[in-house]
Design a protein around this motif. Sequence first.
Motif, short mmCIF file in Angstrom:
data_model
loop_
_atom_site.label_atom_id
_atom_site.label_comp_id
_atom_site.label_asym_id
_atom_site.label_seq_id
_atom_site.Cartn_x
_atom_site.Cartn_y
_atom_site.Cartn_z
N LEU A 196 11.31 6.45 -31.59
CA LEU A 196 10.28 7.30 -31.86
C LEU A 196 9.38 6.71 -32.92
CD1 LEU A 196 8.46 9.62 -31.30
CD2 LEU A 196 10.09 11.07 -32.88
N VAL A 197 10.02 6.36 -33.98
CA VAL A 197 9.21 5.93 -35.26
C VAL A 197 8.44 4.44 -34.83
CG1 VAL A 197 9.47 5.04 -37.68
CG2 VAL A 197 10.55 7.14 -36.94
N GLU A 198 9.29 3.65 -34.36
CA GLU A 198 8.60 2.43 -34.03
C GLU A 198 7.28 2.39 -33.03
OE1 GLU A 198 9.55 -0.67 -35.24
OE2 GLU A 198 11.44 0.42 -36.65
N SER A 199 7.61 3.31 -31.86
CA SER A 199 6.59 3.69 -31.06
C SER A 199 5.30 4.18 -31.70
CB SER A 199 6.75 4.35 -30.06
OG SER A 199 7.22 5.81 -30.50
N LEU A 200 5.29 4.79 -33.00
CA LEU A 200 4.24 5.46 -33.26
C LEU A 200 3.80 4.52 -34.51
CD1 LEU A 200 5.31 9.22 -33.84
CD2 LEU A 200 3.99 8.15 -32.15
N GLY A 201 4.22 3.24 -34.77
CA GLY A 201 3.70 2.27 -35.77
C GLY A 201 4.64 2.42 -37.06
N GLY A 202 5.47 3.22 -37.27
CA GLY A 202 6.33 3.20 -38.48
C GLY A 202 7.52 2.24 -38.62
N LYS A 203 8.41 2.52 -39.44
CA LYS A 203 9.47 1.58 -39.61
C LYS A 203 10.91 2.65 -40.04
CE LYS A 203 11.25 -2.48 -42.24
NZ LYS A 203 10.88 -3.60 -42.90
N MET A 204 11.96 2.10 -39.42
CA MET A 204 13.33 2.72 -39.72
C MET A 204 14.16 1.92 -40.38
SD MET A 204 14.68 6.02 -39.39
CE MET A 204 13.93 6.77 -37.95
N CYS A 237 6.03 15.12 -34.60
CA CYS A 237 5.38 13.92 -34.26
C CYS A 237 5.59 13.45 -32.79
CB CYS A 237 6.07 12.76 -35.13
SG CYS A 237 5.90 13.00 -36.86
N ARG A 238 6.55 13.54 -32.10
CA ARG A 238 7.07 13.60 -30.74
C ARG A 238 5.70 14.15 -29.74
NH1 ARG A 238 11.47 11.55 -28.67
NH2 ARG A 238 12.86 12.51 -30.42
#
Length: 409
Positions: free
Chosen positions: A171-179, A254-255
Amino acid sequence: MSGEGSSNDSGLQSRPGSRTNRWSMNEEQKEAQKASEVQPKEGSLPESSQTVHVMWDDPTGRLEQERLAHKLQRACSPTQDPGIAPEVMDAQFSDIEDENILPQLTENETEKRLSSPLAAPPVAFHIQSEQNVPAPQPVTIEEEEEEPEPTPPIFILSGMSQEERDDYGVLVESLGGKMLDGQNFDPTCTHLVIDAYMRLHDKFVYGIYATQVTVKANWPLVVYLAGVPARNEKFLACVASGKWVLHKSYFEACRQEGKFVQEDFYEWGGEGTVSLLDKMNPAIKKLCEAAHRWRIQINSSSQSCVGAFSEWKVILCTDRKKEDNFRRLLEAGGATVLNLKPPFNKSVSASHAFVELNKVEMSESDLVTLVKSGVVCVKPDFIAAHLTNSPAPNPEDYCPSEVKTLLQR
């Protein structure tokens, strides 16, 4: 015979004359015929000689025109050489070598003309009326400042299963973030998200309080905290550095929105978690309030305040197994950890010394050196107390008994 011969001779002599006359008449006839052909017929075009324009070229007049044109041009832009008389300038256009062309001047007039520059003829210009024209002002071009692109958030998780880590990581990667997936605190992170359960027996835990306890049959005893923060390395380091500490429901929001939403409502200790904190243990509530308080304080202060431990110079005299955890926590809050170990033979320049006398061998002289140097000698529990207690705790309450004895002398 002679008569016949004479007659014949006369006849022969007359023939050439007649033949010549005949040919001459033919020539005359030809000339007459040509003349008749040359004569124009009525209504025909005139002769070519009548169509040519004859122009008279007067050399004297032409030279005079050129001279006048040169004088006019020279009057508008006078020569840079004041010693040349205008008559001399005009003489170059004359092809006639005659001394009378130049005017006869006396010696005084010649010297006067050569000594004084020629004045240009007056030229009339349109004089504008005086107006109060304001002085030119500098023009300032204001460039539109481009809004910087928001920095993508970097998340770390605490107390989540591997299945949840994978789900939220996608989910985070699809929104442009990083885990970030790791067991320890990472200073590059911006958010900490806490899951519903946190293990009590995780490393670097200092007195975790539970609202719900589930006990498994076999030892070691495993206790889970239901949806609350714990005093472990990740949580305390994020609090000390002013990071976001969020509830798990932030990911679900966010989802649903398809983007990273505003964090305030999902922050532990913020308005969105007030109803949850009222039902929790006072110690857990203190942890959550500390996360919100330090984030506001660090981010709203000057650049000199980089964390909760700014300007601290620390000496670690603790268990070697926990030393790295303490170092990461203190450095996350802006402290400087010194590479000093006992014995201390001279004065020490430090602000704090965290000591565990039951884990590290320290002589009484080492403690005396620290106390005389003005170093605050306390137990490691003071770190978490400094973050969670409001107002700040008294360091003497966390001093080892050996240090208290030295202070009372």
